[in-house]
Design an enzyme around this catalytic site. Structure first.
Site, PDB file in Angstrom:
ATOM      1  N   ASP A 299      -9.320  -9.814   8.832  1.00 30.54           N
ATOM      2  CA  ASP A 299      -8.668  -8.428   8.464  1.00 30.54           C
ATOM      3  C   ASP A 299      -9.820  -7.182   8.846  1.00 30.54           C
ATOM      4  OD1 ASP A 299      -6.462  -7.181   7.528  1.00 30.54           O
ATOM      5  OD2 ASP A 299      -7.679  -6.587   5.850  1.00 30.54           O
TER       6      ASP A 299
ATOM      7  N   CYS B 109       1.116  -7.480  11.467  1.00 34.88           N
ATOM      8  CA  CYS B 109       1.352  -7.648  13.058  1.00 34.88           C
ATOM      9  C   CYS B 109       0.734  -9.003  13.657  1.00 34.88           C
ATOM     10  CB  CYS B 109       0.891  -6.440  13.692  1.00 34.88           C
ATOM     11  SG  CYS B 109       2.206  -4.923  13.322  1.00 34.88           S
TER      12      CYS B 109
ATOM     13  N   ARG C  81       3.475  -4.012  17.368  1.00 32.28           N
ATOM     14  CA  ARG C  81       4.753  -4.652  17.311  1.00 32.28           C
ATOM     15  C   ARG C  81       5.428  -3.743  17.999  1.00 32.28           C
ATOM     16  NH1 ARG C  81       7.258  -8.089  13.383  1.00 32.28           N
ATOM     17  NH2 ARG C  81       5.181  -8.482  12.548  1.00 32.28           N
TER      18      ARG C  81
ATOM     19  N   LYS D   3      -9.937  -2.536   1.924  1.00 33.32           N
ATOM     20  CA  LYS D   3      -9.526  -1.321   2.640  1.00 33.32           C
ATOM     21  C   LYS D   3     -10.267  -0.102   2.369  1.00 33.32           C
ATOM     22  CE  LYS D   3      -6.951  -3.627   5.621  1.00 33.32           C
ATOM     23  NZ  LYS D   3      -5.807  -4.016   5.347  1.00 33.32           N
TER      24      LYS D   3
ATOM     25  N   TYR E 142      -1.907  -3.542  -6.685  1.00 35.36           N
ATOM     26  CA  TYR E 142      -1.516  -4.027  -5.289  1.00 35.36           C
ATOM     27  C   TYR E 142      -2.977  -3.967  -4.511  1.00 35.36           C
ATOM     28  CZ  TYR E 142      -0.281  -4.924  -0.717  1.00 35.36           C
ATOM     29  OH  TYR E 142      -0.313  -5.426   0.835  1.00 35.36           O
TER      30      TYR E 142
ATOM     31  N   THR F 192      -3.864 -12.456  10.935  1.00 33.18           N
ATOM     32  CA  THR F 192      -4.108 -13.747  10.262  1.00 33.18           C
ATOM     33  C   THR F 192      -4.009 -14.778  10.966  1.00 33.18           C
ATOM     34  OG1 THR F 192      -3.981 -12.521   8.007  1.00 33.18           O
ATOM     35  CG2 THR F 192      -3.974 -15.137   7.945  1.00 33.18           C
ATOM     36  N   ASN F 193      -2.649 -14.821  11.492  1.00 34.11           N
ATOM     37  CA  ASN F 193      -2.105 -15.920  12.474  1.00 34.11           C
ATOM     38  C   ASN F 193      -2.949 -16.149  13.694  1.00 34.11           C
ATOM     39  OD1 ASN F 193       0.925 -17.111  11.736  1.00 34.11           O
ATOM     40  ND2 ASN F 193       0.474 -15.220  10.885  1.00 34.11           N
TER      41      ASN F 193
ATOM     42  N   SER G 113      -0.992  -3.452  10.175  1.00 32.20           N
ATOM     43  CA  SER G 113      -0.787  -4.538   8.963  1.00 32.20           C
ATOM     44  C   SER G 113       0.492  -5.032   9.325  1.00 32.20           C
ATOM     45  CB  SER G 113      -0.669  -3.662   8.020  1.00 32.20           C
ATOM     46  OG  SER G 113      -1.688  -3.045   7.494  1.00 32.20           O
TER      47      SER G 113
ATOM     48  N   ARG H 255       2.112 -12.317  -0.763  1.00 32.62           N
ATOM     49  CA  ARG H 255       0.923 -12.609  -0.220  1.00 32.62           C
ATOM     50  C   ARG H 255       0.136 -13.670  -0.949  1.00 32.62           C
ATOM     51  NH1 ARG H 255      -1.489  -8.891   3.718  1.00 32.62           N
ATOM     52  NH2 ARG H 255      -0.060  -7.307   4.289  1.00 32.62           N
TER      53      ARG H 255
ATOM     54  N   ARG I 192       0.797  -1.105   0.172  1.00 32.94           N
ATOM     55  CA  ARG I 192       0.084  -0.029   0.133  1.00 32.94           C
ATOM     56  C   ARG I 192       0.789   1.197   0.024  1.00 32.94           C
ATOM     57  NH1 ARG I 192      -2.133   1.020   4.422  1.00 32.94           N
ATOM     58  NH2 ARG I 192      -1.347  -0.928   5.594  1.00 32.94           N
TER      59      ARG I 192
ATOM     60  N   HIS J  92     -10.317  -2.617  11.641  1.00 36.80           N
ATOM     61  CA  HIS J  92      -9.391  -3.471  11.091  1.00 36.80           C
ATOM     62  C   HIS J  92      -9.040  -4.788  12.220  1.00 36.80           C
ATOM     63  CE1 HIS J  92      -4.909  -3.407   9.749  1.00 36.80           C
ATOM     64  NE2 HIS J  92      -5.748  -4.477   8.816  1.00 36.80           N
TER      65      HIS J  92
HETATM   66  P1  GTP Z   1      -2.118  -7.768   7.274  1.00 37.75           P
HETATM   67  O1  GTP Z   1      -2.756  -8.603   6.420  1.00 37.75           O
HETATM   68  O2  GTP Z   1      -1.171  -6.781   6.713  1.00 37.75           O
HETATM   69  O3  GTP Z   1      -3.164  -7.098   7.917  1.00 37.75           O
HETATM   70  O4  GTP Z   1      -1.333  -8.620   8.427  1.00 37.75           O
HETATM   71  P2  GTP Z   1      -1.733  -9.338   9.806  1.00 37.75           P
HETATM   72  O5  GTP Z   1      -1.938  -8.515  10.942  1.00 37.75           O
HETATM   73  O6  GTP Z   1      -2.758 -10.275   9.193  1.00 37.75           O
HETATM   74  O7  GTP Z   1      -0.442 -10.034   9.964  1.00 37.75           O
HETATM   75  P3  GTP Z   1       0.010 -11.795   9.795  1.00 37.75           P
HETATM   76  O8  GTP Z   1      -0.835 -12.621  10.552  1.00 37.75           O
HETATM   77  O9  GTP Z   1       0.000 -12.017   8.593  1.00 37.75           O
HETATM   78  O10 GTP Z   1       1.496 -11.681  10.393  1.00 37.75           O
HETATM   79  C1  GTP Z   1       2.366 -10.749   9.835  1.00 37.75           C
HETATM   80  C2  GTP Z   1       3.906 -11.390   9.990  1.00 37.75           C
HETATM   81  O11 GTP Z   1       4.211 -11.449  11.399  1.00 37.75           O
HETATM   82  C3  GTP Z   1       4.138 -12.767   9.338  1.00 37.75           C
HETATM   83  O12 GTP Z   1       5.507 -12.754   8.746  1.00 37.75           O
HETATM   84  C4  GTP Z   1       3.864 -13.610  10.520  1.00 37.75           C
HETATM   85  O13 GTP Z   1       4.501 -14.825  10.610  1.00 37.75           O
HETATM   86  C5  GTP Z   1       4.383 -12.859  11.766  1.00 37.75           C
HETATM   87  N1  GTP Z   1       3.618 -13.124  13.128  1.00 37.75           N
HETATM   88  C6  GTP Z   1       2.371 -13.394  13.078  1.00 37.75           C
HETATM   89  N2  GTP Z   1       2.117 -13.650  14.647  1.00 37.75           N
HETATM   90  C7  GTP Z   1       3.390 -13.625  15.213  1.00 37.75           C
HETATM   91  C8  GTP Z   1       3.745 -13.800  16.530  1.00 37.75           C
HETATM   92  O14 GTP Z   1       3.018 -14.241  17.475  1.00 37.75           O
HETATM   93  N3  GTP Z   1       5.280 -13.701  16.838  1.00 37.75           N
HETATM   94  C9  GTP Z   1       5.861 -13.384  15.845  1.00 37.75           C
HETATM   95  N4  GTP Z   1       7.386 -13.221  16.258  1.00 37.75           N
HETATM   96  N5  GTP Z   1       5.717 -13.115  14.352  1.00 37.75           N
HETATM   97  C10 GTP Z   1       4.468 -13.228  14.142  1.00 37.75           C
HETATM   98  C1  SPV Z   2      -2.761  -4.621   5.264  1.00 42.43           C
HETATM   99  O1  SPV Z   2      -1.788  -3.986   4.825  1.00 42.43           O
HETATM  100  O2  SPV Z   2      -3.287  -4.274   6.345  1.00 42.43           O
HETATM  101  C2  SPV Z   2      -3.593  -5.585   4.705  1.00 42.43           C
HETATM  102  C3  SPV Z   2      -3.226  -5.867   3.212  1.00 42.43           C
HETATM  103  O3  SPV Z   2      -4.322  -6.307   5.043  1.00 42.43           O
HETATM  104  S1  SPV Z   2      -4.068  -4.688   2.186  1.00 42.43           S
HETATM  105  O4  SPV Z   2      -5.117  -5.329   1.567  1.00 42.43           O
HETATM  106  O5  SPV Z   2      -3.069  -4.436   1.075  1.00 42.43           O
HETATM  107  O6  SPV Z   2      -4.224  -3.664   2.692  1.00 42.43           O
HETATM  108 MN    MN Z   3      -4.733  -5.736   7.122  1.00 40.81          MN
END
Ligand code: GTP
Ligand code: SPV
Ligand code: MN
Length: 590
Positions: free
Chosen positions: A278, A255, A406, A210, A201, A258-259, A253, A375, A73, A230
């Site tokens: 998200d 942070c 973070r 978004k 993107y 998804t996990n 984002s 992604r 973004r 968010h």
């Molecule tokens: P957006 O899609 O951008 O909104 O991201 P998100 O908030 O869904 O983050 P996502 O779960 O994709 O994690 C982003 C990065 O952080 C990835 O590389 C993960 O592997 C890493 N990550 C997620 N959870 C943890 C955690 O508990 N500890 C650590 N050290 N890294 C993490």
């Molecule tokens: C983010 O950046 O928070 C995402 C990916 O979830 S995007 O859809 O590109 O904004």
């Molecule tokens: Mn996001």
């Protein structure tokens, strides 16, 4: 007379001058055809739009490589165009709406010559839901069409809904020439309109995400009394009682949303189900509770770091291919297997690998093979732990809200706010280190209130007040928690193991909601006693726990200065209650 949608499309076609206009029907057969065109005819920069991946490793999956300058973004090119600058607030770039439309119209003028204009009617939210919204996106990118098919409920049926309601959210998109100097993502909240040019993107180009579901929708929610956030939505079932608790979680984002949304609990006796990773739309019901729906139908997730160990449910989701195609964008490519690869997927990189730009990858180069913001795009329906409430038109009732960021220091592993307004104060002053999800420097602490800094479509001072107003309408407001999985030691290593282990913190929060464990009162909120966290099987002695939960006065004094500076931009518009809360915090540390 042509109907509403047709008329709007004709106007946009007159501006963009495509060779052809194509109305997306939303069938599987049609998507196959479009993917074929993307494989054989359509290029994105120097690359074909799609190439087929190894279907045995990731069923029904395709690879996409973006233009090398179009990987995240671009917040500095994203504008909220309200008639008055103050209404967009210091949190947004602003341009006067007429001026903005004139400026981008020049870039749209004739931009689809030689191309096909695709019209995508789509719904955000289950069409059965009273909270769902009909939309139309126009685009000249097949990658965007297929992505929208995965991420939203797309198809011509939406047109009936538009005819019936007489209202829809409009999104005009063109990849233009992919030049960052001619890239703009323009929002017109008063017109339910987004105009985006120059990028393919995700967050810049999939306008239901978004642009609409957060920026435009947050403004709609402000006007209408609901929240667009968010946030993930997860369900945690306690097997013994059979009861499910629904939790919302906001993190900036990249942070960890998804996990966390599909975490496989390390503790026995619990099942997690996913509703969203998200975005959440949150309403106050007649019984004074918060109910949330996820307006999306897919996951656009960060690839690096995703593995069998860290996020097994996501790997299962990616391998399914059952209902919709899966896309991988800007990952590496294993030449021996024709499968995507990214840092963290396996301990060792494959022997013959192309990097995200298509060059042979040299393990000695010190460079990553997959772009840090590479992604996947995958249907939520392919997720084996998708909640059975996913399509519940009403949404699910929320018992707890968690916010995270973070932070290498200052912010402890977990902390519970004293009450709703204290939670709003803490969320409004949330800081987080920047990530590669947005173009710009990575690792800089910035204030990112509610993880919404890049996504709030109006003045954040009004947004904070709106949050407090929502709280005052609740009978028994959910508890609000703050977490930080990312504290580091002197060597720069993460102290907390994170990922699946985060469930231990979720468990503590659930105990707090149920009122079954006590907590320690500190100046920043309630914190766990070592004995009340289930750390069984982990090597976390009391001393490590103390470091994770430390509230260091020096660090907090610095934090307070950061908050004061951030708040300063909002002047008199900032709710007095927040200033009061800040003063209270300051008193403890002076
Ligand atoms: P957006 O899609 O951008 O909104 O991201 P998100 O908030 O869904 O983050 P996502 O779960 O994709 O994690 C982003 C990065 O952080 C990835 O590389 C993960 O592997 C890493 N990550 C997620 N959870 C943890 C955690 O508990 N500890 C650590 N050290 N890294 C993490
Ligand atoms: C983010 O950046 O928070 C995402 C990916 O979830 S995007 O859809 O590109 O904004
Ligand atoms: Mn996001």
């Amino acid at each position: 007379m042509a109907n509403l949608a047709e008329r709007w499309v004709e106007e946009q076609a007159a501006l963009t001058k495509p060779d052809k206009i194509y109305w997306v029907q939303g069938t599987e057969e049609e998507m196959r055809r479009l993917i074929e065109i993307g494989i054989n005819q359509e290029k994105t920069g120097a690359n074909p739009t799609f190439s087929e991946l190894n279907q045995e490793v990731f069923a029904n999956s395709y690879y996409h490589r973006s233009h090398p300058t179009d990987v995240a973004r671009t917040e500095h090119l994203t504008f909220v165009c309200t008639p008055k600058k103050e209404d967009a607030g210091p949190n947004n770039n602003w341009m006067e709406p007429k001026e903005a439309k004139q400026m981008v119209s020049k870039l749209f003028d004739g931009c689809m010559r030689g191309r096909t204009l695709y019209v995508i009617p789509y719904m955000m939210g289950n069409p059965e839901s009273p909270y769902a919204k009909p939309c139309i996106q126009i685009t000249d990118s097949i990658y965007v069409v297929v992505s929208m098919y995965i991420m939203t409920r797309a198809g011509k049926k939406v047109l009936e809904r538009i005819d019936a309601s007489g209202r829809f959210v409009k999104g005009l998109h063109s990849i233009g020439d992919l030049d960052p100097d001619r890239r703009y993502i323009m929002h017109f909240p008063q017109d339910d309109l987004v105009m985006s040019v120059g990028s393919g993107y995700g967050g810049n180009a999939l306008l239901g995400k978004k642009c609409f579901s957060l920026r435009i929708a947050s403004y709609q929610g402000y006007r209408e009394g609901w929240l667009a956030e968010h946030m993930i939505i997860m369900g945690v079932e306690e097997k013994k009682s059979g009861e499910t608790m629904y939790i919302l979680g906001a993190f900036p984002s990249a942070c960890g949303k998804t996990n966390l949304a599909m975490i496989e609990p390390v503790l026995k006796g619990y099942t997690v189900t996913t509703l969203g990773d998200d975005i959440a739309w949150i309403n106050v019901s007649a019984d004074g509770r918060l109910y949330a729906i996820n307006p999306e139908a897919g996951f656009f997730g960060v690839a690096p770091g995703t593995s069998e160990k860290t996020n097994p449910q996501m790997l299962r989701t990616l391998k399914s291919g059952r209902f919709y195609p899966t896309l991988f964008t800007n990952t590496g490519l294993d030449l021996d297997t024709n499968a995507p690869w990214w840092e963290g997927l396996t301990d060792k990189a494959p022997a013959h690998l192309l990097d995200w730009q298509g060059n042979p990858w040299d393990s000695a180069s010190g460079k990553v093979a997959a772009h840090p913001n590479s992604r996947f795009t995958v249907s939520a329906y392919n997720c084996p732990i998708l909640s059975k409430e996913f399509d519940n038109p009403k949404g699910v009732p929320i018992s707890a809200i968690l916010f995270g960021g973070r932070r290498s220091d200052t912010v402890p592993l977990v902390c519970e706010s004293f009450d709703w307004n204290h939670g709003v104060f803490k969320a409004s002053s949330l800081g987080s280190e920047t990530t590669s999800a947005a173009a710009g420097q990575v690792g800089i602490v910035r204030r990112d209130p509610m993880a919404m800094l890049p996504f709030c479509g109006y003045n954040m001072a009004d947004y904070f007040r709106h949050w407090m107003n929502v709280g005052s309408r609740l009978k028994d407001p959910p508890k609000i928690f703050f977490v930080n999985w990312f504290k580091r030691d002197a060597q720069g290593l993460f102290i907390w193991p994170g990922f699946r282990e985060n469930f231990r913190i979720i468990k503590w929060m659930m105990d707090r909601v149920k009122g079954t464990v006590p907590a320690k009162e500190t100046p920043i909120g309630f914190m766990p006693n070592y004995a009340d966290l289930d750390l069984s099987g982990l090597d976390i002695p009391q001393s490590t726990f103390d470091r994770l939960c430390e509230v260091n006065p020096g660090e907090w004094q610095k934090e307070i200065r950061g908050i004061e500076e951030f708040y300063g931009q909002f002047g008199d518009r900032l709710p007095q209650e927040l200033i009061k809360q800040l003063m209270e915090l300051k008193r403890h540390f002076s």
